[in-house]
Design an enzyme around this catalytic site. Sequence first.
Site, PDB file in Angstrom:
ATOM      1  N   ASP A  72     -20.132   8.998  -1.785  1.00  8.96           N
ATOM      2  CA  ASP A  72     -18.763   9.573  -1.944  1.00  8.96           C
ATOM      3  C   ASP A  72     -18.687  10.202  -3.256  1.00  8.96           C
ATOM      4  OD1 ASP A  72     -18.294   8.771   0.441  1.00  8.96           O
ATOM      5  OD2 ASP A  72     -17.301   7.101   0.277  1.00  8.96           O
ATOM      6  N   LEU A  88     -12.326  10.399   4.789  1.00  6.69           N
ATOM      7  CA  LEU A  88     -12.738  11.722   4.101  1.00  6.69           C
ATOM      8  C   LEU A  88     -12.664  11.280   2.436  1.00  6.69           C
ATOM      9  CD1 LEU A  88     -10.486  14.082   6.285  1.00  6.69           C
ATOM     10  CD2 LEU A  88     -12.975  13.614   6.558  1.00  6.69           C
ATOM     11  N   SER A 113       2.085   9.283  -8.708  1.00 10.10           N
ATOM     12  CA  SER A 113       1.447  10.020  -7.633  1.00 10.10           C
ATOM     13  C   SER A 113       2.797  10.281  -6.622  1.00 10.10           C
ATOM     14  CB  SER A 113       0.414   9.134  -6.801  1.00 10.10           C
ATOM     15  OG  SER A 113       0.076   9.682  -5.582  1.00 10.10           O
ATOM     16  N   SER A 121     -10.551   9.980   0.123  1.00  8.25           N
ATOM     17  CA  SER A 121      -9.500  10.523  -0.688  1.00  8.25           C
ATOM     18  C   SER A 121      -9.745   9.417  -1.972  1.00  8.25           C
ATOM     19  CB  SER A 121      -8.294   9.978   0.049  1.00  8.25           C
ATOM     20  OG  SER A 121      -7.998   8.588   0.082  1.00  8.25           O
ATOM     21  N   GLU A 152     -14.962   1.258  -8.594  1.00  8.29           N
ATOM     22  CA  GLU A 152     -14.895   0.799  -6.961  1.00  8.29           C
ATOM     23  C   GLU A 152     -15.393  -0.687  -6.709  1.00  8.29           C
ATOM     24  OE1 GLU A 152     -13.771   3.614  -4.594  1.00  8.29           O
ATOM     25  OE2 GLU A 152     -14.069   2.343  -2.937  1.00  8.29           O
TER      26      GLU A 152
HETATM   27  P1  ADP Z   1     -10.548   7.019   1.991  1.00  3.75           P
HETATM   28  O1  ADP Z   1     -11.264   7.096   0.782  1.00  3.75           O
HETATM   29  O2  ADP Z   1     -11.288   7.154   3.425  1.00  3.75           O
HETATM   30  O3  ADP Z   1      -9.362   7.978   2.186  1.00  3.75           O
HETATM   31  P2  ADP Z   1      -9.737   4.406   1.327  1.00  3.75           P
HETATM   32  O4  ADP Z   1      -8.935   3.191   1.643  1.00  3.75           O
HETATM   33  O5  ADP Z   1     -10.906   4.127   0.671  1.00  3.75           O
HETATM   34  O6  ADP Z   1      -9.818   5.511   2.099  1.00  3.75           O
HETATM   35  O7  ADP Z   1      -8.711   4.920   0.183  1.00  3.75           O
HETATM   36  C1  ADP Z   1      -7.658   5.305   0.332  1.00  3.75           C
HETATM   37  C2  ADP Z   1      -6.638   4.905  -0.620  1.00  3.75           C
HETATM   38  O8  ADP Z   1      -6.777   5.834  -1.876  1.00  3.75           O
HETATM   39  C3  ADP Z   1      -5.097   5.120  -0.435  1.00  3.75           C
HETATM   40  O9  ADP Z   1      -4.650   4.107   0.428  1.00  3.75           O
HETATM   41  C4  ADP Z   1      -4.582   5.156  -1.959  1.00  3.75           C
HETATM   42  O10 ADP Z   1      -4.529   3.663  -2.399  1.00  3.75           O
HETATM   43  C5  ADP Z   1      -5.759   5.628  -2.567  1.00  3.75           C
HETATM   44  N1  ADP Z   1      -5.395   7.141  -2.846  1.00  3.75           N
HETATM   45  C6  ADP Z   1      -6.075   8.257  -2.475  1.00  3.75           C
HETATM   46  N2  ADP Z   1      -5.687   9.523  -2.790  1.00  3.75           N
HETATM   47  C7  ADP Z   1      -4.462   9.138  -3.618  1.00  3.75           C
HETATM   48  C8  ADP Z   1      -3.291   9.684  -4.340  1.00  3.75           C
HETATM   49  N3  ADP Z   1      -3.154  11.113  -4.211  1.00  3.75           N
HETATM   50  N4  ADP Z   1      -2.357   9.036  -4.581  1.00  3.75           N
HETATM   51  C9  ADP Z   1      -2.333   7.786  -4.624  1.00  3.75           C
HETATM   52  N5  ADP Z   1      -3.277   7.162  -4.123  1.00  3.75           N
HETATM   53  C10 ADP Z   1      -4.261   7.759  -3.360  1.00  3.75           C
HETATM   54 MG    MG Z   2     -12.576   5.575   0.095  1.00  5.42          MG
END
Ligand code: ADP
Ligand code: MG
Length: 376
Positions: free
Chosen positions: A172, A125, A70, A127, A160
């Site tokens: 989500d 959001l 990533s 991610s 998850e």
């Molecule tokens: P949210 O889902 O609200 O953004 P979370 O803590 O549940 O917050 O998830 C965020 C985590 O997801 C990041 O800290 C990372 O570990 C992982 N993540 C999300 N997108 C990526 C990406 N494109 N590359 C690597 N890790 C990612």
């Molecule tokens: Mg999350």
Amino acid sequence: MNSTGSNNAAEAFERLHGVAPTGVWSAPGRVNLIGEHTDYNDGFVLPFAIPQRTWVAAAPREDGVLTLASGSAAVPPLRLADLEPGSPRDWTAYPAGVAWVLRQQGITGGADLVITGDVPHGSGLSSSHSLEVATALALLGLAETEASTGDVAKWVQQAENDFVGAPTGLLDQTASLCCTEAHVLFLDVRTGRQEQVPFDASRHGLEVLVIDTRVSHELVGSGYAERRAGCEEAARLRNVPAVRDLDTEAGLPERLRPLVRHVITENERVLKTVALLREDRYEEIGPLLSASHASLRDDYRVSCAELDVAAQAAEDAGALGARMIGGGFGGSAIALVPAGIRPDVERCVAEAFARHGFAAPRMFTAIPAAGAGRDR
Ligand code: ADP
Ligand code: MG
């Protein structure tokens, strides 16, 4: 589909592996218009997908190994057969967790996955779910295996819950999988019933402004599991499957009553919002958003100073309503804003943050975008 995003992912794959990927899959983050902390109570939610996505460029491997990269973070290869919950613990737990669940479904081939994306991390959001959903579709796609969105949502939840260790519900990933452009998704989590409700705020001179407080909910030790356990206890005490089935908090122990009151009133607010949208009465949604925020702040107690300031400042500047979204303790708020005063609202929110000594928030207008799928 955002072809720049999928091209970038394909190019990143080619730079790393020297060949083009077999395919690119992507999945969006989401905004939940209303219906917070209702999903794991078997209730109602009303999310839409945002334009920001995670892309997974992928190719199959014959050796049962999963490689992940990533951005600039490539990690040592993982043997699928060795994966178990608790290892790994960093960001790779999300894609590895999905591979671990799919392996139990008979998807045993290895893969090279290169991940790119523009969903802000830890901003509420989602991610993490966009990453998990895009990974699931990529691994299923490489295996040429069809699956229903309901099954994919369930497998992502297992990843998850059981692998990453976050006790999250179905909101989500279902949003990421099933949302469509120009609609909010009205989902009854208990029955799985879905309805795409047209949502075009701009036609009503309105915008949904996202205010990312930049307080990472990940960093502040989430009380999510505690709230969830409280709801489960309340349902047990009242002998119903879920808080969804209660119509009053009366008779429950004092400490559980506010939790249950939030879930009951929040489910009602979702139903009212859907009814208003169907009748094109967009402006009347504002007070429901604000009531949702007050309930999350005072009854469910998952807000924080930054979210409260964001919602209050937006309203003071003329927003019709505002509320925190996501699990809480940080992340983002949304405000329903007349388009003409959006710059004023943004300025007032930024000034309020500066006055309180908070880091500058990130703001953007969210327009309902397409759900997950194969891009190329
Ligand atoms: P949210 O889902 O609200 O953004 P979370 O803590 O549940 O917050 O998830 C965020 C985590 O997801 C990041 O800290 C990372 O570990 C992982 N993540 C999300 N997108 C990526 C990406 N494109 N590359 C690597 N890790 C990612
Ligand atoms: Mg999350």
